[in-house]
Design a protein around this motif. Structure first.
Motif, PDB file in Angstrom:
ATOM      1  N   TYR A  37       0.855  -1.192   0.000  1.00 33.04           N
ATOM      2  CA  TYR A  37       0.000   0.000   0.000  1.00 33.04           C
ATOM      3  C   TYR A  37       0.886   1.236   0.000  1.00 33.04           C
ATOM      4  N   ILE A  38       0.686   2.110  -0.991  1.00 34.61           N
ATOM      5  CA  ILE A  38       1.456   3.346  -1.093  1.00 34.61           C
ATOM      6  C   ILE A  38       0.492   4.517  -0.907  1.00 34.61           C
ATOM      7  N   PRO A  39       0.562   5.220   0.202  1.00 30.18           N
ATOM      8  CA  PRO A  39      -0.390   6.311   0.470  1.00 30.18           C
ATOM      9  C   PRO A  39      -0.187   7.496  -0.470  1.00 30.18           C
ATOM     10  N   LEU A  40      -1.302   8.021  -0.973  1.00 27.73           N
ATOM     11  CA  LEU A  40      -1.256   9.181  -1.871  1.00 27.73           C
ATOM     12  C   LEU A  40      -2.003  10.386  -1.297  1.00 27.73           C
ATOM     13  N   LYS A  41      -2.657  10.192  -0.170  1.00 22.45           N
ATOM     14  CA  LYS A  41      -3.566  11.216   0.347  1.00 22.45           C
ATOM     15  C   LYS A  41      -2.891  12.566   0.558  1.00 22.45           C
ATOM     16  N   LYS A 101      12.021  -1.832 -23.615  1.00 17.64           N
ATOM     17  CA  LYS A 101      10.690  -1.265 -23.404  1.00 17.64           C
ATOM     18  C   LYS A 101      10.814   0.076 -22.683  1.00 17.64           C
ATOM     19  N   TYR A 102       9.688   0.788 -22.634  1.00 15.94           N
ATOM     20  CA  TYR A 102       9.597   2.012 -21.852  1.00 15.94           C
ATOM     21  C   TYR A 102       8.833   1.722 -20.566  1.00 15.94           C
ATOM     22  N   ILE A 103       9.204   2.410 -19.515  1.00 11.82           N
ATOM     23  CA  ILE A 103       8.409   2.408 -18.291  1.00 11.82           C
ATOM     24  C   ILE A 103       8.155   3.859 -17.886  1.00 11.82           C
ATOM     25  N   THR A 104       7.032   4.091 -17.234  1.00 10.82           N
ATOM     26  CA  THR A 104       6.683   5.420 -16.749  1.00 10.82           C
ATOM     27  C   THR A 104       6.753   5.426 -15.235  1.00 10.82           C
ATOM     28  N   ILE A 105       7.461   6.411 -14.683  1.00 10.92           N
ATOM     29  CA  ILE A 105       7.665   6.486 -13.235  1.00 10.92           C
ATOM     30  C   ILE A 105       7.049   7.789 -12.713  1.00 10.92           C
ATOM     31  N   VAL A 106       6.283   7.665 -11.628  1.00  9.30           N
ATOM     32  CA  VAL A 106       5.698   8.827 -10.950  1.00  9.30           C
ATOM     33  C   VAL A 106       6.292   8.896  -9.551  1.00  9.30           C
ATOM     34  N   ARG A 107       6.804  10.074  -9.196  1.00  8.58           N
ATOM     35  CA  ARG A 107       7.421  10.247  -7.873  1.00  8.58           C
ATOM     36  C   ARG A 107       6.837  11.456  -7.162  1.00  8.58           C
ATOM     37  N   ASP A 108       6.864  11.388  -5.844  1.00 10.76           N
ATOM     38  CA  ASP A 108       6.545  12.535  -5.005  1.00 10.76           C
ATOM     39  C   ASP A 108       7.802  13.405  -4.960  1.00 10.76           C
ATOM     40  N   GLY A 136      10.469  12.377  -2.416  1.00  9.88           N
ATOM     41  CA  GLY A 136      11.325  11.524  -3.243  1.00  9.88           C
ATOM     42  C   GLY A 136      10.807  10.111  -3.412  1.00  9.88           C
ATOM     43  N   ALA A 137       9.682   9.777  -2.777  1.00  7.78           N
ATOM     44  CA  ALA A 137       9.145   8.414  -2.838  1.00  7.78           C
ATOM     45  C   ALA A 137       8.599   8.096  -4.228  1.00  7.78           C
ATOM     46  N   VAL A 138       8.750   6.845  -4.640  1.00 11.01           N
ATOM     47  CA  VAL A 138       8.158   6.380  -5.897  1.00 11.01           C
ATOM     48  C   VAL A 138       6.703   6.032  -5.627  1.00 11.01           C
ATOM     49  N   LEU A 139       5.802   6.613  -6.415  1.00 14.09           N
ATOM     50  CA  LEU A 139       4.376   6.401  -6.213  1.00 14.09           C
ATOM     51  C   LEU A 139       3.793   5.373  -7.171  1.00 14.09           C
ATOM     52  N   TYR A 140       4.415   5.254  -8.350  1.00 11.15           N
ATOM     53  CA  TYR A 140       3.825   4.366  -9.365  1.00 11.15           C
ATOM     54  C   TYR A 140       4.865   4.056 -10.428  1.00 11.15           C
ATOM     55  N   LYS A 197      12.075  -3.273  -6.859  1.00  8.67           N
ATOM     56  CA  LYS A 197      13.391  -2.679  -6.622  1.00  8.67           C
ATOM     57  C   LYS A 197      13.392  -1.183  -6.972  1.00  8.67           C
ATOM     58  N   ILE A 198      12.618  -0.794  -7.983  1.00  9.53           N
ATOM     59  CA  ILE A 198      12.501   0.625  -8.324  1.00  9.53           C
ATOM     60  C   ILE A 198      11.815   1.375  -7.189  1.00  9.53           C
ATOM     61  N   PHE A 199      10.753   0.782  -6.632  1.00  9.75           N
ATOM     62  CA  PHE A 199      10.073   1.421  -5.496  1.00  9.75           C
ATOM     63  C   PHE A 199      11.029   1.613  -4.325  1.00  9.75           C
ATOM     64  N   ASN A 200      11.964   0.691  -4.168  1.00 12.36           N
ATOM     65  CA  ASN A 200      12.878   0.743  -3.026  1.00 12.36           C
ATOM     66  C   ASN A 200      14.139   1.569  -3.300  1.00 12.36           C
ATOM     67  N   LEU A 201      14.315   2.045  -4.523  1.00  8.34           N
ATOM     68  CA  LEU A 201      15.545   2.762  -4.886  1.00  8.34           C
ATOM     69  C   LEU A 201      15.821   4.003  -4.027  1.00  8.34           C
ATOM     70  N   PRO A 202      14.801   4.801  -3.656  1.00 11.16           N
ATOM     71  CA  PRO A 202      15.118   5.963  -2.810  1.00 11.16           C
ATOM     72  C   PRO A 202      15.782   5.585  -1.495  1.00 11.16           C
ATOM     73  N   ASN A 203      15.605   4.321  -1.049  1.00 14.94           N
ATOM     74  CA  ASN A 203      16.209   3.871   0.203  1.00 14.94           C
ATOM     75  C   ASN A 203      17.489   3.069  -0.016  1.00 14.94           C
ATOM     76  N   THR A 204      17.943   2.980  -1.269  1.00 20.33           N
ATOM     77  CA  THR A 204      19.077   2.125  -1.619  1.00 20.33           C
ATOM     78  C   THR A 204      20.345   2.942  -1.781  1.00 20.33           C
ATOM     79  N   LYS A 205      21.441   2.451  -1.209  1.00 18.54           N
ATOM     80  CA  LYS A 205      22.745   3.076  -1.411  1.00 18.54           C
ATOM     81  C   LYS A 205      23.266   2.660  -2.783  1.00 18.54           C
TER      82      LYS A 205
END
Length: 404
Positions: free
Chosen positions: A143-147, A166-173, A177-181, A391-399
Protein backbone atom coordinates in the motif's frame (compact mmCIF):
# COMPACT_ATOMS: atom_id res chain seq x y z
CA UNK A 1 20.07 -24.77 27.78
CA UNK A 2 19.72 -25.74 24.09
CA UNK A 3 15.99 -24.90 24.17
CA UNK A 4 16.96 -21.42 25.38
CA UNK A 5 19.56 -21.29 22.59
CA UNK A 6 16.79 -21.97 20.07
CA UNK A 7 14.93 -18.89 21.24
CA UNK A 8 17.87 -16.51 21.58
CA UNK A 9 19.69 -17.41 18.33
CA UNK A 10 16.87 -18.60 16.04
CA UNK A 11 13.81 -16.84 17.58
CA UNK A 12 11.97 -20.18 17.89
CA UNK A 13 9.33 -20.66 20.57
CA UNK A 14 7.08 -23.56 21.60
CA UNK A 15 9.64 -26.17 20.55
CA UNK A 16 11.72 -28.44 22.75
CA UNK A 17 15.35 -29.36 22.03
CA UNK A 18 16.03 -33.11 21.99
CA UNK A 19 19.49 -33.86 20.54
CA UNK A 20 22.32 -32.64 18.29
CA UNK A 21 23.82 -34.27 15.22
CA UNK A 22 27.05 -33.35 13.40
CA UNK A 23 26.98 -34.37 9.75
CA UNK A 24 29.14 -33.23 6.80
CA UNK A 25 30.37 -30.26 8.81
CA UNK A 26 26.81 -29.13 9.60
CA UNK A 27 25.08 -28.77 12.96
CA UNK A 28 21.61 -30.36 13.17
CA UNK A 29 19.23 -29.83 16.11
CA UNK A 30 16.46 -32.40 16.58
CA UNK A 31 13.46 -30.54 18.03
CA UNK A 32 9.80 -31.24 18.70
CA UNK A 33 6.75 -29.15 19.51
CA UNK A 34 5.98 -28.83 23.24
CA UNK A 35 2.20 -28.97 22.98
CA UNK A 36 -0.50 -29.28 20.34
CA UNK A 37 -3.84 -27.58 19.72
CA UNK A 38 -6.42 -28.00 17.01
CA UNK A 39 -5.84 -25.29 14.40
CA UNK A 40 -9.60 -24.97 13.80
CA UNK A 41 -11.16 -24.88 17.28
CA UNK A 42 -8.01 -24.45 19.39
CA UNK A 43 -8.96 -27.44 21.50
CA UNK A 44 -6.00 -29.09 23.34
CA UNK A 45 -7.67 -32.51 23.37
CA UNK A 46 -5.97 -33.89 20.26
CA UNK A 47 -4.11 -37.01 19.22
CA UNK A 48 -1.00 -36.72 17.05
CA UNK A 49 0.94 -39.04 14.77
CA UNK A 50 4.15 -38.24 12.91
CA UNK A 51 3.47 -37.63 9.22
CA UNK A 52 7.02 -36.83 8.04
CA UNK A 53 10.25 -35.10 9.03
CA UNK A 54 11.48 -31.80 7.66
CA UNK A 55 15.00 -30.34 7.55
CA UNK A 56 14.89 -26.54 7.79
CA UNK A 57 17.91 -24.27 7.53
CA UNK A 58 18.47 -21.69 10.26
CA UNK A 59 21.06 -18.99 10.91
CA UNK A 60 24.67 -20.13 11.01
CA UNK A 61 26.33 -21.07 14.29
CA UNK A 62 29.83 -19.65 13.96
CA UNK A 63 31.08 -20.89 10.59
CA UNK A 64 28.87 -23.96 10.61
CA UNK A 65 25.66 -24.26 8.64
CA UNK A 66 22.78 -24.93 10.99
CA UNK A 67 19.69 -27.08 10.39
CA UNK A 68 16.60 -27.98 12.38
CA UNK A 69 15.14 -31.46 12.04
CA UNK A 70 11.51 -31.26 13.04
CA UNK A 71 8.75 -33.91 12.81
CA UNK A 72 5.52 -32.72 11.18
CA UNK A 73 2.43 -34.27 12.81
CA UNK A 74 -1.02 -35.17 11.66
CA UNK A 75 -3.44 -33.79 14.30
CA UNK A 76 -6.86 -35.27 15.04
CA UNK A 77 -9.26 -33.24 17.18
CA UNK A 78 -11.75 -35.22 19.27
CA UNK A 79 -13.99 -32.18 19.72
CA UNK A 80 -14.52 -30.95 16.13
CA UNK A 81 -13.58 -34.29 14.55
CA UNK A 82 -11.16 -32.64 12.11
CA UNK A 83 -7.79 -33.86 10.90
CA UNK A 84 -5.13 -31.29 10.04
CA UNK A 85 -1.40 -31.16 9.36
CA UNK A 86 0.72 -29.29 11.88
CA UNK A 87 1.91 -25.83 10.85
CA UNK A 88 5.59 -25.19 11.53
CA UNK A 89 5.44 -21.83 13.29
CA UNK A 90 8.97 -20.60 12.61
CA UNK A 91 8.79 -20.60 8.79
CA UNK A 92 7.01 -18.01 6.65
CA UNK A 93 5.08 -20.43 4.42
CA UNK A 94 4.27 -24.18 4.47
CA UNK A 95 6.85 -24.90 1.75
CA UNK A 96 9.61 -22.63 3.10
CA UNK A 97 12.94 -24.34 3.78
CA UNK A 98 14.53 -21.60 5.87
CA UNK A 99 13.48 -20.04 9.18
CA UNK A 100 11.86 -16.62 9.55
CA UNK A 101 14.93 -15.50 11.48
CA UNK A 102 17.20 -16.37 8.55
CA UNK A 103 14.86 -14.54 6.17
CA UNK A 104 15.08 -11.39 8.32
CA UNK A 105 18.87 -11.64 8.37
CA UNK A 106 18.96 -11.97 4.56
CA UNK A 107 16.78 -8.85 4.16
CA UNK A 108 19.01 -6.89 6.56
CA UNK A 109 22.18 -7.93 4.70
CA UNK A 110 20.83 -7.03 1.25
CA UNK A 111 21.68 -3.35 1.72
CA UNK A 112 25.34 -4.30 2.17
CA UNK A 113 25.80 -7.54 0.20
CA UNK A 114 24.82 -8.78 -3.25
CA UNK A 115 22.48 -11.74 -3.72
CA UNK A 116 25.22 -14.14 -4.81
CA UNK A 117 27.42 -13.28 -1.79
CA UNK A 118 24.56 -13.88 0.67
CA UNK A 119 23.65 -17.13 -1.11
CA UNK A 120 27.24 -18.37 -0.87
CA UNK A 121 27.59 -17.36 2.79
CA UNK A 122 24.47 -19.23 3.91
CA UNK A 123 24.75 -22.09 1.41
CA UNK A 124 21.51 -21.14 -0.37
CA UNK A 125 20.35 -20.96 -3.96
CA UNK A 126 20.39 -17.34 -5.22
CA UNK A 127 16.69 -17.61 -6.09
CA UNK A 128 15.91 -18.31 -2.44
CA UNK A 129 17.66 -15.07 -1.43
CA UNK A 130 15.87 -13.14 -4.17
CA UNK A 131 12.49 -14.54 -3.14
CA UNK A 132 13.12 -13.53 0.49
CA UNK A 133 13.78 -9.94 -0.53
CA UNK A 134 10.87 -9.97 -2.96
CA UNK A 135 8.41 -11.06 -0.24
CA UNK A 136 9.75 -8.33 2.03
CA UNK A 137 9.35 -5.66 -0.66
CA UNK A 138 5.86 -6.88 -1.59
CA UNK A 139 4.81 -6.43 2.01
CA UNK A 140 6.56 -3.06 2.30
CA UNK A 141 5.00 -1.57 -0.85
CA UNK A 142 1.63 -3.33 -0.78
CA UNK A 143 0.00 0.00 0.00
CA UNK A 144 1.46 3.35 -1.09
CA UNK A 145 -0.39 6.31 0.47
CA UNK A 146 -1.26 9.18 -1.87
CA UNK A 147 -3.57 11.22 0.35
CA UNK A 148 -0.99 13.83 1.41
CA UNK A 149 0.90 14.00 -1.90
CA UNK A 150 0.72 17.43 -3.56
CA UNK A 151 3.64 17.72 -6.00
CA UNK A 152 4.47 14.89 -8.41
CA UNK A 153 6.93 14.38 -11.24
CA UNK A 154 6.30 12.15 -14.26
CA UNK A 155 8.91 10.83 -16.67
CA UNK A 156 9.39 7.90 -19.02
CA UNK A 157 12.51 5.75 -19.10
CA UNK A 158 13.81 3.46 -21.85
CA UNK A 159 15.17 0.28 -20.32
CA UNK A 160 16.86 -2.77 -21.78
CA UNK A 161 17.11 -5.85 -19.60
CA UNK A 162 17.79 -9.48 -20.52
CA UNK A 163 17.59 -8.54 -24.20
CA UNK A 164 14.10 -7.01 -23.86
CA UNK A 165 13.61 -3.35 -24.64
CA UNK A 166 10.69 -1.27 -23.40
CA UNK A 167 9.60 2.01 -21.85
CA UNK A 168 8.41 2.41 -18.29
CA UNK A 169 6.68 5.42 -16.75
CA UNK A 170 7.67 6.49 -13.24
CA UNK A 171 5.70 8.83 -10.95
CA UNK A 172 7.42 10.25 -7.87
CA UNK A 173 6.55 12.54 -5.01
CA UNK A 174 8.93 15.45 -5.64
CA UNK A 175 8.76 16.58 -2.01
CA UNK A 176 9.62 13.28 -0.30
CA UNK A 177 11.33 11.52 -3.24
CA UNK A 178 9.14 8.41 -2.84
CA UNK A 179 8.16 6.38 -5.90
CA UNK A 180 4.38 6.40 -6.21
CA UNK A 181 3.82 4.37 -9.36
CA UNK A 182 5.66 2.40 -12.06
CA UNK A 183 3.78 1.57 -15.26
CA UNK A 184 4.57 -0.27 -18.49
CA UNK A 185 4.96 1.81 -21.64
CA UNK A 186 4.73 5.57 -21.98
CA UNK A 187 1.99 8.12 -22.49
CA UNK A 188 -1.53 8.28 -21.06
CA UNK A 189 -2.17 4.52 -21.38
CA UNK A 190 0.67 3.73 -18.98
CA UNK A 191 -1.00 5.89 -16.30
CA UNK A 192 -4.46 4.31 -16.30
CA UNK A 193 -3.80 2.27 -13.15
CA UNK A 194 -2.42 5.39 -11.45
CA UNK A 195 -5.70 7.17 -12.28
CA UNK A 196 -7.60 4.57 -10.27
CA UNK A 197 -5.23 4.99 -7.34
CA UNK A 198 -5.73 8.75 -7.41
CA UNK A 199 -9.52 8.40 -7.34
CA UNK A 200 -9.51 5.93 -4.45
CA UNK A 201 -6.99 7.92 -2.42
CA UNK A 202 -8.77 11.27 -2.84
CA UNK A 203 -5.38 12.86 -3.34
CA UNK A 204 -5.21 16.60 -3.95
CA UNK A 205 -2.39 17.04 -6.44
CA UNK A 206 -1.57 20.72 -6.90
CA UNK A 207 1.45 20.55 -9.23
CA UNK A 208 2.67 18.12 -11.90
CA UNK A 209 6.21 18.42 -13.32
CA UNK A 210 6.88 16.70 -16.65
CA UNK A 211 8.51 17.04 -20.03
CA UNK A 212 6.64 18.55 -22.98
CA UNK A 213 5.19 15.25 -24.17
CA UNK A 214 1.74 15.82 -25.65
CA UNK A 215 0.51 12.51 -24.20
CA UNK A 216 1.48 13.44 -20.63
CA UNK A 217 0.13 16.98 -21.02
CA UNK A 218 -3.21 15.58 -22.23
CA UNK A 219 -3.29 13.14 -19.31
CA UNK A 220 -2.54 15.92 -16.83
CA UNK A 221 -5.31 18.16 -18.16
CA UNK A 222 -7.89 15.36 -18.18
CA UNK A 223 -6.99 13.55 -14.94
CA UNK A 224 -5.81 16.50 -12.83
CA UNK A 225 -7.64 19.55 -14.23
CA UNK A 226 -6.99 21.61 -11.07
CA UNK A 227 -3.26 20.90 -11.00
CA UNK A 228 -0.63 23.27 -12.38
CA UNK A 229 1.48 21.67 -15.13
CA UNK A 230 5.16 22.67 -15.00
CA UNK A 231 7.78 22.15 -17.73
CA UNK A 232 11.01 22.61 -15.85
CA UNK A 233 14.15 24.18 -17.29
CA UNK A 234 15.97 20.84 -17.50
CA UNK A 235 13.68 19.50 -20.23
CA UNK A 236 13.56 22.81 -22.10
CA UNK A 237 17.36 23.05 -22.29
CA UNK A 238 17.61 19.32 -23.05
CA UNK A 239 15.31 19.80 -26.04
CA UNK A 240 17.35 22.82 -27.16
CA UNK A 241 20.54 20.75 -26.95
CA UNK A 242 18.92 18.12 -29.16
CA UNK A 243 18.15 20.80 -31.75
CA UNK A 244 21.73 22.10 -31.53
CA UNK A 245 23.15 18.62 -32.03
CA UNK A 246 20.84 18.09 -34.99
CA UNK A 247 22.19 21.27 -36.60
CA UNK A 248 25.77 20.15 -35.94
CA UNK A 249 25.15 16.85 -37.72
CA UNK A 250 23.41 18.56 -40.62
CA UNK A 251 26.20 21.11 -41.07
CA UNK A 252 28.82 18.35 -40.90
CA UNK A 253 27.03 16.57 -43.72
CA UNK A 254 27.00 19.65 -45.95
CA UNK A 255 30.66 20.69 -45.72
CA UNK A 256 33.76 19.19 -47.35
CA UNK A 257 36.15 16.72 -45.76
CA UNK A 258 38.71 19.32 -44.63
CA UNK A 259 36.14 21.42 -42.80
CA UNK A 260 34.50 18.31 -41.36
CA UNK A 261 37.75 17.52 -39.54
CA UNK A 262 37.31 20.77 -37.57
CA UNK A 263 33.98 19.53 -36.18
CA UNK A 264 35.10 15.99 -35.51
CA UNK A 265 34.88 14.99 -31.82
CA UNK A 266 33.51 18.44 -30.89
CA UNK A 267 29.96 17.41 -30.05
CA UNK A 268 30.21 18.04 -26.30
CA UNK A 269 32.07 21.27 -26.83
CA UNK A 270 28.81 22.73 -28.16
CA UNK A 271 26.56 20.97 -25.62
CA UNK A 272 28.43 21.94 -22.46
CA UNK A 273 27.61 25.09 -20.54
CA UNK A 274 30.00 27.86 -21.54
CA UNK A 275 30.89 28.73 -17.94
CA UNK A 276 32.14 25.17 -17.40
CA UNK A 277 34.64 25.26 -20.28
CA UNK A 278 38.36 25.74 -19.86
CA UNK A 279 39.85 28.91 -21.47
CA UNK A 280 41.31 26.93 -24.40
CA UNK A 281 37.98 25.23 -25.01
CA UNK A 282 36.16 28.58 -24.95
CA UNK A 283 38.55 29.93 -27.55
CA UNK A 284 38.03 26.87 -29.75
CA UNK A 285 34.25 27.23 -29.43
CA UNK A 286 34.43 30.90 -30.48
CA UNK A 287 36.55 29.99 -33.51
CA UNK A 288 34.14 27.25 -34.59
CA UNK A 289 31.18 29.60 -34.16
CA UNK A 290 32.86 32.08 -36.52
CA UNK A 291 33.75 29.42 -39.10
CA UNK A 292 30.32 27.74 -39.10
CA UNK A 293 27.91 30.66 -38.83
CA UNK A 294 24.66 28.66 -38.75
CA UNK A 295 25.95 26.36 -36.04
CA UNK A 296 27.34 29.36 -34.17
CA UNK A 297 23.97 31.14 -34.28
CA UNK A 298 22.20 28.12 -32.81
CA UNK A 299 24.88 27.75 -30.12
CA UNK A 300 24.47 31.40 -29.15
CA UNK A 301 20.69 30.99 -29.07
CA UNK A 302 21.09 28.05 -26.71
CA UNK A 303 23.10 30.21 -24.32
CA UNK A 304 20.49 32.94 -24.68
CA UNK A 305 17.77 30.47 -23.69
CA UNK A 306 19.80 29.40 -20.66
CA UNK A 307 20.29 33.02 -19.62
CA UNK A 308 16.50 33.50 -19.38
CA UNK A 309 16.44 31.07 -16.47
CA UNK A 310 19.39 32.79 -14.83
CA UNK A 311 18.19 36.37 -15.19
CA UNK A 312 14.38 36.30 -14.98
CA UNK A 313 13.03 36.86 -11.49
CA UNK A 314 9.31 36.35 -12.07
CA UNK A 315 6.74 35.07 -14.57
CA UNK A 316 6.23 38.36 -16.40
CA UNK A 317 9.96 38.85 -17.02
CA UNK A 318 10.31 35.25 -18.15
CA UNK A 319 7.31 35.45 -20.47
CA UNK A 320 8.64 38.60 -22.15
CA UNK A 321 12.10 37.08 -22.51
CA UNK A 322 10.78 33.85 -24.06
CA UNK A 323 8.62 35.76 -26.54
CA UNK A 324 11.60 37.88 -27.55
CA UNK A 325 13.76 34.75 -27.91
CA UNK A 326 11.13 33.11 -30.15
CA UNK A 327 10.94 36.21 -32.35
CA UNK A 328 14.73 36.22 -32.84
CA UNK A 329 14.73 32.46 -33.49
CA UNK A 330 12.21 32.86 -36.31
CA UNK A 331 14.25 35.66 -37.88
CA UNK A 332 17.25 33.35 -38.25
CA UNK A 333 15.19 31.16 -40.63
CA UNK A 334 17.00 28.10 -39.29
CA UNK A 335 14.40 25.33 -39.32
CA UNK A 336 15.56 23.78 -36.04
CA UNK A 337 15.28 27.13 -34.24
CA UNK A 338 11.90 27.78 -35.82
CA UNK A 339 10.69 24.38 -34.55
CA UNK A 340 12.06 25.15 -31.07
CA UNK A 341 10.35 28.55 -31.00
CA UNK A 342 7.04 26.94 -31.98
CA UNK A 343 7.42 24.37 -29.18
CA UNK A 344 8.10 27.11 -26.63
CA UNK A 345 5.12 29.19 -27.80
CA UNK A 346 2.79 26.18 -27.65
CA UNK A 347 3.93 25.30 -24.12
CA UNK A 348 4.66 28.78 -22.79
CA UNK A 349 2.24 28.66 -19.83
CA UNK A 350 3.78 25.41 -18.58
CA UNK A 351 7.30 26.79 -19.06
CA UNK A 352 6.71 30.03 -17.12
CA UNK A 353 4.93 28.01 -14.40
CA UNK A 354 8.51 27.19 -13.38
CA UNK A 355 8.61 30.63 -11.71
CA UNK A 356 5.13 30.24 -10.18
CA UNK A 357 6.30 27.17 -8.26
CA UNK A 358 9.51 28.68 -6.85
CA UNK A 359 11.54 27.14 -9.70
CA UNK A 360 10.29 23.61 -9.25
CA UNK A 361 12.53 21.20 -11.15
CA UNK A 362 11.95 17.70 -12.46
CA UNK A 363 15.72 17.19 -12.79
CA UNK A 364 15.57 14.86 -9.81
CA UNK A 365 13.57 12.48 -11.98
CA UNK A 366 16.43 12.34 -14.46
CA UNK A 367 18.85 11.61 -11.64
CA UNK A 368 16.51 8.88 -10.45
CA UNK A 369 16.41 7.43 -13.98
CA UNK A 370 20.20 7.12 -13.80
CA UNK A 371 19.79 5.16 -10.56
CA UNK A 372 17.38 2.78 -12.34
CA UNK A 373 19.96 2.25 -15.10
CA UNK A 374 22.59 1.63 -12.40
CA UNK A 375 20.27 -0.92 -10.82
CA UNK A 376 19.94 -2.81 -14.11
CA UNK A 377 23.71 -2.79 -14.67
CA UNK A 378 24.43 -4.09 -11.18
CA UNK A 379 21.98 -6.98 -11.60
CA UNK A 380 22.98 -7.69 -15.24
CA UNK A 381 19.29 -7.32 -16.11
CA UNK A 382 16.11 -8.61 -14.46
CA UNK A 383 14.18 -11.68 -15.53
CA UNK A 384 11.47 -11.15 -12.90
CA UNK A 385 9.42 -8.10 -13.93
CA UNK A 386 7.60 -7.78 -10.57
CA UNK A 387 10.89 -7.93 -8.66
CA UNK A 388 12.35 -5.24 -10.94
CA UNK A 389 9.42 -2.91 -10.23
CA UNK A 390 9.68 -3.53 -6.48
CA UNK A 391 13.39 -2.68 -6.62
CA UNK A 392 12.50 0.62 -8.32
CA UNK A 393 10.07 1.42 -5.50
CA UNK A 394 12.88 0.74 -3.03
CA UNK A 395 15.55 2.76 -4.89
CA UNK A 396 15.12 5.96 -2.81
CA UNK A 397 16.21 3.87 0.20
CA UNK A 398 19.08 2.13 -1.62
CA UNK A 399 22.75 3.08 -1.41
CA UNK A 400 24.00 3.28 -4.99
CA UNK A 401 27.49 2.27 -3.91
CA UNK A 402 26.16 -1.07 -2.63
CA UNK A 403 26.04 -4.02 -5.02
CA UNK A 404 22.61 -5.25 -6.13
Amino acid sequence: MSTSLLYHTQCIRDYQYESTEYKDGHVIFNIRRKFFNCSKCNCPQVSVTISRERLIKGEKIGRKLFFLKVPVHRIYCSQCKSTTIENVSFISSPKARITRSLERTIVELRSEMCISAIAEFFGLDWKTVKDCEKRHLEKKFRYIPLKNVEVIGIDELYVKTQGREKYITIVRDLESGAVLYVGDGKGADSLQAFNLKLKHSEAKITTVAMDMSKAYVSWGKNSLPEALIVFDHFHVIKLMNEKLDKVRRRVAGEIDEEQRKLLKNQRYLFLRNVENLEPDAKQLLDNLRNVFKELGDVSMMKEGLRSIYQISRNCSQAEAAFKNWCAIARQTQIKELEAMSKTIENNLQGIIAFWKTNKLSNAGMEGFNNKVRWLIRQAYGFQDKDYFILKIFNLPNTKTEAVS
